[in-house]
Motif scaffolding. Structure first.
Motif, short mmCIF file in Angstrom:
data_model
loop_
_atom_site.label_atom_id
_atom_site.label_comp_id
_atom_site.label_asym_id
_atom_site.label_seq_id
_atom_site.Cartn_x
_atom_site.Cartn_y
_atom_site.Cartn_z
N ASP A 1 0.87 -1.17 0.00
CA ASP A 1 0.00 0.00 0.00
C ASP A 1 0.92 1.24 0.00
O ASP A 1 2.14 1.11 -0.09
CB ASP A 1 -0.96 -0.02 1.18
N PRO B 1 -8.99 -2.17 -2.24
CA PRO B 1 -8.48 -3.49 -1.87
C PRO B 1 -8.51 -4.50 -3.02
O PRO B 1 -7.81 -5.49 -2.99
CB PRO B 1 -9.39 -3.92 -0.73
N LYS B 2 -9.30 -4.24 -4.06
CA LYS B 2 -9.37 -5.16 -5.19
C LYS B 2 -8.05 -5.22 -5.96
O LYS B 2 -7.80 -6.16 -6.69
CB LYS B 2 -10.49 -4.76 -6.15
N ASN C 1 -5.16 -5.81 -4.96
CA ASN C 1 -4.29 -6.89 -4.51
C ASN C 1 -5.17 -8.04 -4.01
O ASN C 1 -5.15 -8.41 -2.84
CB ASN C 1 -3.37 -6.37 -3.40
N GLY C 2 -5.93 -8.63 -4.93
CA GLY C 2 -6.95 -9.62 -4.58
C GLY C 2 -6.43 -10.86 -3.89
O GLY C 2 -7.05 -11.38 -2.97
N GLU D 1 -5.82 -10.05 -0.32
CA GLU D 1 -7.10 -9.87 0.36
C GLU D 1 -7.76 -11.22 0.64
O GLU D 1 -8.35 -11.42 1.70
CB GLU D 1 -8.02 -8.97 -0.46
N ARG D 2 -7.66 -12.16 -0.29
CA ARG D 2 -8.22 -13.50 -0.07
C ARG D 2 -7.48 -14.20 1.08
O ARG D 2 -8.09 -14.82 1.93
CB ARG D 2 -8.14 -14.33 -1.34
N ASN E 1 -5.88 -12.75 3.53
CA ASN E 1 -6.25 -12.08 4.78
C ASN E 1 -7.61 -12.56 5.28
O ASN E 1 -7.79 -12.79 6.49
CB ASN E 1 -6.27 -10.56 4.59
#
Length: 150
Positions: A29, A58-59, A61-62, A65-66, A68
């Motif tokens: 980020d 947040p999309k 870095n999908g 994010e998944r 996390n």
């Protein structure tokens, strides 16, 4: 980490790199700890291509994010089962995540019989090694890197 100051984050990244190897690139980020001069100098010295995500998106870095979301669900369950000493089970929890066959970093545990009949527990890294990029460059000394940054 004790703080998210640039120097602390840089030391943490070097610790991770020394165990797992240097990445070709890193996507972060736009936090000041990732855009600071010390972090930029480490990336330059180690030939790491640095990129940043769009703010509040947040999309971008999908995959992270998944991860996390999965980790958050696993931690929630662990905290419910072991409310007093959940932190003792973090490494086994991460091991369980990596053992998931859907993970690209899965390395199954194999039991091999020794000549005396007892069991030897081994990790089969053959599949993981096909995804690992060999780096012939030695790991630079952490003090050298920080000296170059000051």
């Amino acid at each position: 980490m004790k703080s998210i100051e640039a120097e602390t984050v840089a030391e943490g990244l070097l610790d991770i790199y020394s165990r797992l190897g240097f990445p070709k690139g890193i996507l972060t980020d736009q936090g000041s700890q990732f855009t600071a001069k010390v972090t930029g100098e480490i990336n330059r010295l180690l030939s790491i291509k640095a990129g940043t995500t769009s703010p509040y998106n947040p999309k971008c870095n999908g995959l992270v994010e998944r991860f996390n979301a999965t980790l958050k669900a696993m931690l929630k369950e662990l905290c419910e089962e072991k409310p007093k000493d959940w932190d003792r089970y973090l490494n086994p929890l991460l091991f369980a995540y990596r053992e998931n066959l859907n993970s690209p970093y899965a390395a199954p545990l194999v039991i091999v019989k020794k000549p005396d009949g007892s069991d030897r527990y081994c990790v089969d890294y053959r599949q993981l090694n096909t995804k690992t990029v060999f780096d012939a460059e030695p790991v630079p000394d952490q003090n050298e890197i920080f000296a170059a940054c000051s």
